[in-house]
Design a protein around this motif. Structure first.
Motif, short mmCIF file in Angstrom:
data_model
loop_
_atom_site.label_atom_id
_atom_site.label_comp_id
_atom_site.label_asym_id
_atom_site.label_seq_id
_atom_site.Cartn_x
_atom_site.Cartn_y
_atom_site.Cartn_z
N VAL A 178 0.80 -1.19 0.05
CA VAL A 178 0.21 0.02 0.00
C VAL A 178 0.82 1.26 0.10
O VAL A 178 0.52 2.41 -0.58
CB VAL A 178 -0.94 -0.06 1.26
N ARG A 179 1.88 1.30 0.66
CA ARG A 179 2.92 2.45 0.57
C ARG A 179 3.38 2.75 -1.07
O ARG A 179 3.79 3.79 -1.09
CB ARG A 179 4.14 2.16 1.36
N SER A 180 3.42 1.75 -1.66
CA SER A 180 3.85 2.00 -3.28
C SER A 180 2.44 2.59 -4.04
O SER A 180 2.97 3.11 -5.18
CB SER A 180 4.27 0.71 -3.87
N MET A 181 1.59 2.67 -3.41
CA MET A 181 0.33 3.21 -4.18
C MET A 181 0.22 4.85 -3.93
O MET A 181 0.80 5.48 -2.95
CB MET A 181 -0.88 2.47 -3.78
N GLY A 182 -0.64 5.31 -4.58
CA GLY A 182 -0.99 6.59 -4.39
C GLY A 182 -2.13 6.76 -3.40
O GLY A 182 -2.39 5.73 -2.82
N THR A 183 -2.58 7.91 -3.00
CA THR A 183 -3.56 8.10 -1.89
C THR A 183 -4.71 7.79 -2.21
O THR A 183 -5.16 6.76 -1.24
CB THR A 183 -3.56 9.78 -1.75
N ALA A 184 -5.15 7.72 -3.44
CA ALA A 184 -6.54 6.87 -3.61
C ALA A 184 -6.39 5.53 -3.97
O ALA A 184 -7.29 4.86 -3.26
CB ALA A 184 -7.07 7.52 -5.06
#
Length: 232
Positions: A178-184
């Motif tokens: 999840v840290r590799s994702m953007g906010t959305a």
């Protein structure tokens, strides 16, 4: 002299005859006495036997009367005892061995999947063989929400402050993902896990941790319990 001898002979013969008659009478008397004694003994034994039989019959009659009286006075109790006896007998005859392995109950799972426009979730309702945390994570992996390397470390269903809540501990690569994702993307992914578990287990809140520690990303610290999430 000759006349005297004849008289003695006659007297002696008379004595012998009377003696023999006396012995015969004595023998007959003894035989009669023994016979009468045997008859009396036989009659006495018969009388004792008849008396014993009569006493036994009286006792049986008393017992039967007592049981009948008790049955009349307490018909409900008697019927209850008979029913219990029949139930015990039937239970002994029909009892079957207990199942050693109880299967986990099958049920429905609600899988939240981010939509193509990243504006919310599509909810898929699926049947699963076992309602467990591992099975639900497997469904999320199969739907493409999570990577297949993410596993369940621990899962608890408990009650806190009168609420039915869940505690889900995932492997550390969930945080990396999840840290590799953007906010959305992060919100939609975490929301998918939260909502899928709450709806499937019908719980009110869930706490998600990684390797036993707090879940922290570059955008948020997910500490404590989370309720059903909406995307805005």
């Amino acid at each position: 002299m000759k006349h005297r001898k004849i008289c003695l002979a006659i007297l002696l013969g008379a004595v012998l005859i009377f003696g023999a008659a006396g012995c015969s009478n004595a023998k007959d008397t003894d035989a009669k006495t023994q016979t009468e004694a045997k008859e009396e003994q036989k009659d006495s034994g018969q009388e004792n036997k008849e008396t014993s039989d009569k006493e036994s019959k009286k006792e049986d009659t008393k017992t039967d009367k007592k049981e009948n009286t008790e049955a009349k006075e307490n018909p409900d109790e008697t019927a209850k005892k008979d029913t219990e006896k029949d139930a015990d007998k039937n239970s002994a005859d029909t009892q079957e061995p207990e199942e050693k392995n109880t299967p986990v109950q099958a049920g429905q799972a609600f899988i939240y999947v981010p939509d193509d426009n990243a504006e919310g979730w599509n909810v898929n309702q699926v049947e699963i063989a076992q309602v467990t945390a591992d099975a639900l994570i497997g469904q999320l992996v199969g739907a493409g929400v999570l990577t297949d390397s993410i596993t369940v470390q621990n899962f608890e269903e408990t009650e806190e402050e009168g609420q039915y809540v869940l505690k889900l501990d995932l492997s550390s690569n969930f945080k990396d993902s999840v840290r590799s994702m953007g906010t959305a993307g992060e919100i939609l992914t975490i929301g998918a896990v939260v909502n899928s578990f709450l709806d499937t287990f019908q719980a009110e809140a869930i706490q998600i941790t990684v390797d036993g520690g707090t879940l922290e990303t570059g955008h948020e610290v997910y500490e404590g319990y989370m309720t059903h999430m909406d995307y805005q």
